[in-house]
Design an enzyme around this catalytic site. Sequence first.
Site, PDB file in Angstrom:
ATOM      1  CG  ASP A 188     -29.391  36.462  34.490  1.00 46.50           C
ATOM      2  OD1 ASP A 188     -28.741  35.785  33.912  1.00 46.50           O
ATOM      3  OD2 ASP A 188     -30.239  37.509  34.182  1.00 46.50           O
TER       4      ASP A 188
HETATM    5  C1  BGC Z   1     -29.401  37.046  30.750  1.00 43.15           C
HETATM    6  C2  BGC Z   1     -29.872  35.615  30.759  1.00 43.15           C
HETATM    7  C3  BGC Z   1     -29.238  34.527  30.100  1.00 43.15           C
HETATM    8  C4  BGC Z   1     -27.894  34.480  30.727  1.00 43.15           C
HETATM    9  C5  BGC Z   1     -26.844  33.264  30.096  1.00 43.15           C
HETATM   10  C6  BGC Z   1     -27.691  36.664  30.998  1.00 43.15           C
HETATM   11  O1  BGC Z   1     -27.245  37.982  30.703  1.00 43.15           O
HETATM   12  O2  BGC Z   1     -29.698  37.786  31.640  1.00 43.15           O
HETATM   13  O3  BGC Z   1     -31.230  35.823  30.420  1.00 43.15           O
HETATM   14  O4  BGC Z   1     -29.864  33.234  30.433  1.00 43.15           O
HETATM   15  O5  BGC Z   1     -27.246  35.804  30.529  1.00 43.15           O
HETATM   16  O6  BGC Z   1     -26.671  33.710  29.010  1.00 43.15           O
END
Ligand code: BGC
Length: 766
Positions: free
Chosen positions: A274
């Site tokens: 993530d």
């Molecule tokens: C989130 C993810 C997301 C990623 C990219 C993170 O803050 O937890 O779910 O895909 O950002 O935007």
Amino acid sequence: MKAKLLSVLCLVAVTASAQIKTSKAIVASMTMEEKARLVVGMGMNMQGITLPAEMSGGPVVGQTQTRVPGAAGTTADIPRVGIKGMVVADGPAGLRIMPDRPNETKKYFATAFPISSLLACTWDTQLIDKVGKAMGNEVKEYGVDVILGPAINIHRNPLGGRNFEYMSEDPYLAGKMSAAIIRGIQSQGVGTSLKHFALNNHETNRNTINVKASQRAIREIYLKGFEIAIKEGKPWTVMSSYNKLNGTYTSQSRELLTDVLRGDWKYKGFVMTDWFGGDNPIEQMKAGNDLIMPGTIKQYETIVKAVKEGKLDEKVLDTNVERILDIMKISPSYAGYKYSNKPNLVAHQAVVRNAATEGMVLLKNDNVALPVAKGKKIAAFGNFAYNLVSGGTGSGDVNEAYTISLIQGLENAGFGLNKNIQNAYEKYLKEEKDKQPKNRSPFMPPPVINELPVTQLDMNEALTADLAIVTIGRISGEFIDRKVENDLNLTDAEKALIAAVSEKFHAQGKKVVVILNVGGPMETASWKSLVDGILLTWQPGQEAGNAIADILSGKVNPSGKLATTFSVKYEDEPAAPGFPGKEIEDKTGHTLGGFMRSKPAEIEYLEGIYVGYRGFDKKNIVPAYEFGYGLSYTTFQYSGLKLSSPTFGKNIVATVTVKNTGKVAGKEIAQLYLSAPVAQLDKPEKELKGFAKTKLLAPGESQTLTFTLEPRDLCSFDDTTSVWVAEGGKYTVKIGASSRNILLQKDFTLPKTLVVEKVNNVLKMK
Ligand code: BGC
């Protein structure tokens, strides 16, 4: 000119030969630095987000914005070996990209589909497949390779800020629905990233929190949905989560990413972190977290240095790169796909509207409050009636072209509206919005506007309407969890509004219906007796007003059923104790500032496997609306439950007939719960092991539904021996219209205990 032509020809030759080369051969032709470049994304540079110093920048700052503005990230191009980087973008309620591009008037809108919590309430895998196909078309035609979704974390606690992005409290339902959407999206030739793997069930201190859970709860509840989605959906990629699990960041857990995912489940795709997840790139590589996103220069340098110093075996890196390449090679970018930037947005409007109506849940409908005859005049109360929420905020948001308002939807459906009430709300909301700070982060929910006090409404004039609708709305998203007061529970002003409207309208024999335009469960027990009807519309995507009107008017007969329990009060929730964990002394964990703000913390999942309805059943607590509950404008009768055998052999097939016994056409969701014998292992009273939605049944029409139970469906996880085991004894198949409305049941026997699968003994609670 000649030289230019030659280099073009060379490039074509390199690209063509790279395409036929195996990933192994490509890896063999790469330098160590090129490999390190591929496992670290190209950085992030997003409008409206200021990153802390250690996170900003990347090997090439801003490339993401150059390719598809608003996409969450890209992987590196390595032209020397014919590698064209991939573009990844959020997910999961549709494609999140920026609608505006510098020096262009053209808009790049994407479709806002209903949130996942609504999609799960359709219990309809075929419909979800169609939603997936529509999403996949937008992903592909906007030049994106992988959408960062679906998200499938368990609805453990109703306060989870991102529950709207997730499906259900039940892993079987979440797994089946996720597999369906993955298949739909990937049928378009683009990929998905199943997230957040795993046990990322709330937002508070999410980037540093250590989740302590038993091996049994991990396997049966928190990994089960992922296991189903991975085996049946085969997502191109998986996204590890932010949290630690039993002491180790999931992105650095070899036990999770290699022993379970690749070992037990035979997963073939690649894993990405993530965004800014974990704290050790070397451990991430070793664990099998192949790609670090969005990627920083520091991570790249750390990996290069570690290989040079012998701290990271280059062979490990080779495996990571090979897995990424295996997926890259099937991606549109690699094939040089000429995307149109013209997805089929118009056709997708109908997909949204249809899915939205199928997932709305009619919670209450006394004395046939609904449907409402066309032409009736409605007084629409509540701020959110004039400000419908199509979806949540944060990365799960979508930049859609429009959201059909409730008013617009009602008018389109031929209802009259009380203009006096409408004007009062519209004036009030405009004034309040004008007072709000201008430069808000697009990632955070908008400030809450207090409910317009009833005292400012001309309630006597409102009574010229035939019916009152009170809309209650909520919006949540990344970084913060919900609260009990003024969020899960209604605010005093909302309660006062419902009470005042009900008193006035009931005095005239007129009905009152509440619309819940929310992303997660709400407390309803204290006020539901005041109103005649409650329609849970969730956050239904950009066709919101039209879809709601379809249900209110009876154009569509509601058929959605709850995928998550609505408790009477927060204290009844099985996962309330200890939520959202406690902050602990900062020893090794990193504290994050800025918009990621997280402090070292831990939480123990004390309820074990007794999450959601399993917990309510165990403690014998009556919920406000149970898992699997939902009303229809018609009635159904269940009959003729048959099992293929009284004894379990290879499998058991159950059949049941559902008949529409009412006056209008409708669909019914039948659920199969299984009660297993309690021998060595403690067991939930019953667990969902099958579900089926009928076609649209005309009055009097019947349909026979079939469910098949496989050996794994009978199993519990025995963490003393790390096996999936079906204990011998009597099993009861329970067919219900909900988890607490079991209509038919039949027993079968498993003559002796069956060890169905032995898996790696990992992820012990520490
Ligand atoms: C989130 C993810 C997301 C990623 C990219 C993170 O803050 O937890 O779910 O895909 O950002 O935007």
